[in-house]
Design an enzyme around this catalytic site. Structure first.
Site, PDB file in Angstrom:
ATOM      1  N   HIS A   1      45.692  37.978  45.268  1.00 19.80           N
ATOM      2  CA  HIS A   1      45.315  38.023  46.874  1.00 19.80           C
ATOM      3  C   HIS A   1      44.810  39.197  47.258  1.00 19.80           C
ATOM      4  O   HIS A   1      44.963  40.153  46.548  1.00 19.80           O
ATOM      5  CB  HIS A   1      46.826  37.644  47.688  1.00 19.80           C
ATOM      6  CG  HIS A   1      47.640  38.492  47.327  1.00 19.80           C
ATOM      7  ND1 HIS A   1      47.760  39.862  47.830  1.00 19.80           N
ATOM      8  CD2 HIS A   1      48.712  38.609  46.194  1.00 19.80           C
ATOM      9  CE1 HIS A   1      48.844  40.615  47.439  1.00 19.80           C
ATOM     10  NE2 HIS A   1      49.413  39.830  46.486  1.00 19.80           N
TER      11      HIS A   1
ATOM     12  N   GLU B   1      54.820  35.447  43.324  1.00 25.11           N
ATOM     13  CA  GLU B   1      55.142  36.556  42.825  1.00 25.11           C
ATOM     14  C   GLU B   1      56.699  36.690  42.023  1.00 25.11           C
ATOM     15  O   GLU B   1      57.149  35.999  42.504  1.00 25.11           O
ATOM     16  CB  GLU B   1      54.717  37.627  43.594  1.00 25.11           C
ATOM     17  CG  GLU B   1      55.061  39.159  43.143  1.00 25.11           C
ATOM     18  CD  GLU B   1      54.227  39.562  41.920  1.00 25.11           C
ATOM     19  OE1 GLU B   1      54.417  38.682  40.881  1.00 25.11           O
ATOM     20  OE2 GLU B   1      53.357  40.156  42.176  1.00 25.11           O
TER      21      GLU B   1
END
Length: 221
Positions: free
Chosen positions: A11, A87
């Site tokens: 990202h 994550e």
């Protein structure tokens, strides 16, 4: 036998990134630079024809994916989101200063930081050390995190057809773990994947039902 080509994208830059805060399942918005990174990645990948888009279910990944998809010459369909692409979970340390936390975890092991734990011991040891040090033991240990990544890869194989190309917008440690496991020749020479970078993985399902993965390119930006 089935084979997929998957571009894993980290990202764009977030507020927690520039504040040096641990950001796993906690979320913070893309910065203006982070949006620009997502747009730039979209331009680099503009002519790649993806059969399907995926993203972590965290907003920073979804927002990045949407910026990339808008720039792509292919269909502008929404990404399929999944918590499997999140994550690593930092548990009680979410939102804490990265250097302070890892310094405190590393010292009892005779190390100075996370990178030193990985170098002297292993990536799994770093994850296990954080889990053990977490007062609530919420942080993902190595086995739990690896199992989640394996589940994510299995899902991609199950959901898609041979020869397809996929985009998956995910997170730094997720991608770093793929490189450590399936492309050790790229790591640590090319370091931690930067925001907006592209890592390409070939994922195969053999005739016996086993999986084989190979990193073809790492941290391209």
């Amino acid at each position: 036998m089935k084979a997929l080509t998957i571009d894993f994208v980290r990202h764009g830059q977030t507020l927690f990134n520039i504040l040096n805060k641990l950001q796993g399942w906690a979320d913070s918005p893309l910065t203006s630079d982070g949006i620009a990174m997502a747009d730039a990645t979209g331009q680099r990948l503009q002519t790649v024809r993806y059969d399907r888009y995926y993203a972590s279910d965290l907003k920073r990944a979804i927002d990045t994916a949407n910026h990339i998809i808008v720039a792509n010459d292919g269909p502008h369909t929404a990404p399929t989101t999944s918590p499997l692409f999140r994550e690593v979970y930092f548990g009680s340390y979410e939102g804490s200063d990265n250097d302070e936390v890892w310094g405190a975890i590393a010292r009892p092991l005779g190390c100075v930081d996370q990178a030193d734990i990985i170098k002297q011991r292993s990536f799994t040891a770093a994850r296990d050390a954080m889990h053990a040090a977490d007062p609530r033991h919420f942080a993902e240990d190595g086995a739990t995190f690896f199992a989640r990544i394996d589940q994510a890869l299995a899902q991609l194989l199950a959901d898609n057809q041979d020869g397809q190309r996929l985009l998956v917008v995910t997170h730094g440690t997720f991608i770093r773990t793929l490189a450590l496991r399936f492309g050790p020749q790229f790591h640590p020479e090319n370091g931690y994947p930067v925001n907006g970078s592209v890592t390409t993985l070939r994922l195969e399902e053999t005739s016996g039902g086993d999986r084989q993965a190979t990193i073809l390119a790492y941290n391209q930006h």
